[in-house]
Design a protein around this motif. Sequence first.
Motif, mmCIF file in Angstrom:
data_model
loop_
_atom_site.group_PDB
_atom_site.id
_atom_site.type_symbol
_atom_site.label_atom_id
_atom_site.label_comp_id
_atom_site.label_asym_id
_atom_site.label_seq_id
_atom_site.Cartn_x
_atom_site.Cartn_y
_atom_site.Cartn_z
ATOM 1 N N ARG A 53 0.832 -1.208 0.000
ATOM 2 C CA ARG A 53 0.000 0.000 0.000
ATOM 3 C C ARG A 53 0.868 1.261 0.000
ATOM 4 O O ARG A 53 0.597 2.216 -0.742
ATOM 5 N N ARG A 98 1.127 4.045 -2.942
ATOM 6 C CA ARG A 98 0.794 5.444 -2.662
ATOM 7 C C ARG A 98 1.883 6.384 -3.182
ATOM 8 O O ARG A 98 1.587 7.441 -3.751
ATOM 9 N N ARG A 132 1.823 6.354 -7.072
ATOM 10 C CA ARG A 132 0.681 7.133 -7.561
ATOM 11 C C ARG A 132 0.966 8.633 -7.419
ATOM 12 O O ARG A 132 0.635 9.425 -8.302
#
Length: 450
Positions: free
Chosen positions: A412, A416, A419
């Motif tokens: 995750r 993140r 992105r």
Amino acid sequence: MGAAVRAEIESGRAAARALLGGARVGFGGVRLPDLPGAWTAFDEEVRRVHSRSYPAPPGNRLATRLCDPDGRVREAALRDPKAPLPLVAIRCADWVPAVRDLARQVLAGALAADPGRTLTGLVPLVLRLGRREQGGWALELFDTALRAQEPVLAPWARPARPARWGRPARPAHTLTGEVPDTVMAWLRRSGDLPVRRYAARLTLDSGLFGVRELARRAAVESDPLTSRLWAEAAMTAMAADGPDDEAIDALLGGHVPMVRACGVTALRGAGRAAEAARHLTDRSALVRACARWAVTKAGGDPYAHCLELVEDPARVFPYAVTGFSECAGRADAPLLRALLDHPAGAVRAAALAGLRRVEGPVDVERLLPLLDDPSASVVREAALCLLPAAVRLDASPLEARLGADRPAHTRRAAFRLLRAGGGAPALRACRALAGDPDPALRALALRPGG
């Protein structure tokens, strides 16, 4: 809308549909709803079904006639002595004056005949109806009854029974655990938040409680708004009559941060400002800020108190690190960096959060390995530290952390950062996690804007 509220509304709708379909009420049939949201949903569903049905639905139960679109039908149903009081209360806000006036007569009569049962049964519903254009009348009626000098006793209370030969006396059994057992006491203990807030305001208007009871209620209350009402009243009482040590101690032990903050603030007026140092490491930022103010006003140094805890490996704990970082400057960054090797993940995460607050440029080489930390809170803080430098990060090490062999919190954090960096690496990361075994990560990858 929460699941409980949706279930409450659906229970009212289901009961309305069943009665309109010809089902009977009572044992073996449909049970009428007993929650305020269910009653209003019942009323709305009856009208909705009528508006979409031709000819009219076959159900002709009293409850459905009280909600019928035809005002003459509603008015006739109100004359039945068995009319359910919750629906009578709803009709008190009816848009037809004749229906509204008759419903108000019926409700006023029920309140006069059995005030305890009427108030405990209808206050939650009447509070919600008070927001309607014609809904203020019932609320004013109940306000007047609850503000009366003679308290309204709650229903279902059993008085004490005197002792008999060979048998001990039986204590009084009350609905609320208080003596006398009043409707106001029941309302103050209600599980319905609007009711509890309403009861707190009425009680404060009456001036019933002293400062210690106000502080005790603020401390045990879990609802932030209600606890604030009690705490502010306690602080006002102490401002007028002087500090009370027992009340301050109660506030300091409160569940809600605002209550503890009131207690810390009151320490200075009571000449106990030195005790505020103990609250510099509270779990709430609000309480810590009040403690720093109190310590400073007393001539102390919050920084020195927190530094003493952070420098002792045996005494350091997460909120001590957080409290220290709120007093620290850039020169204290080495001490926080040293805590990144602490065995407790929560301490490492607090140290990272502190570094994010006091440190200058991001040290990518030092922070990137922390994305592999076994503690999810440490990885989350490391990702937050790296976010400002996301566009400058090398995508290869981050893409390597998207593999299914890595922990979910590592995947995750890497996603993140990728992105946030944008471009082709972000698209590749979305494709990589679109088939991730973790459903939350799959949803994150497929969501526009991630």
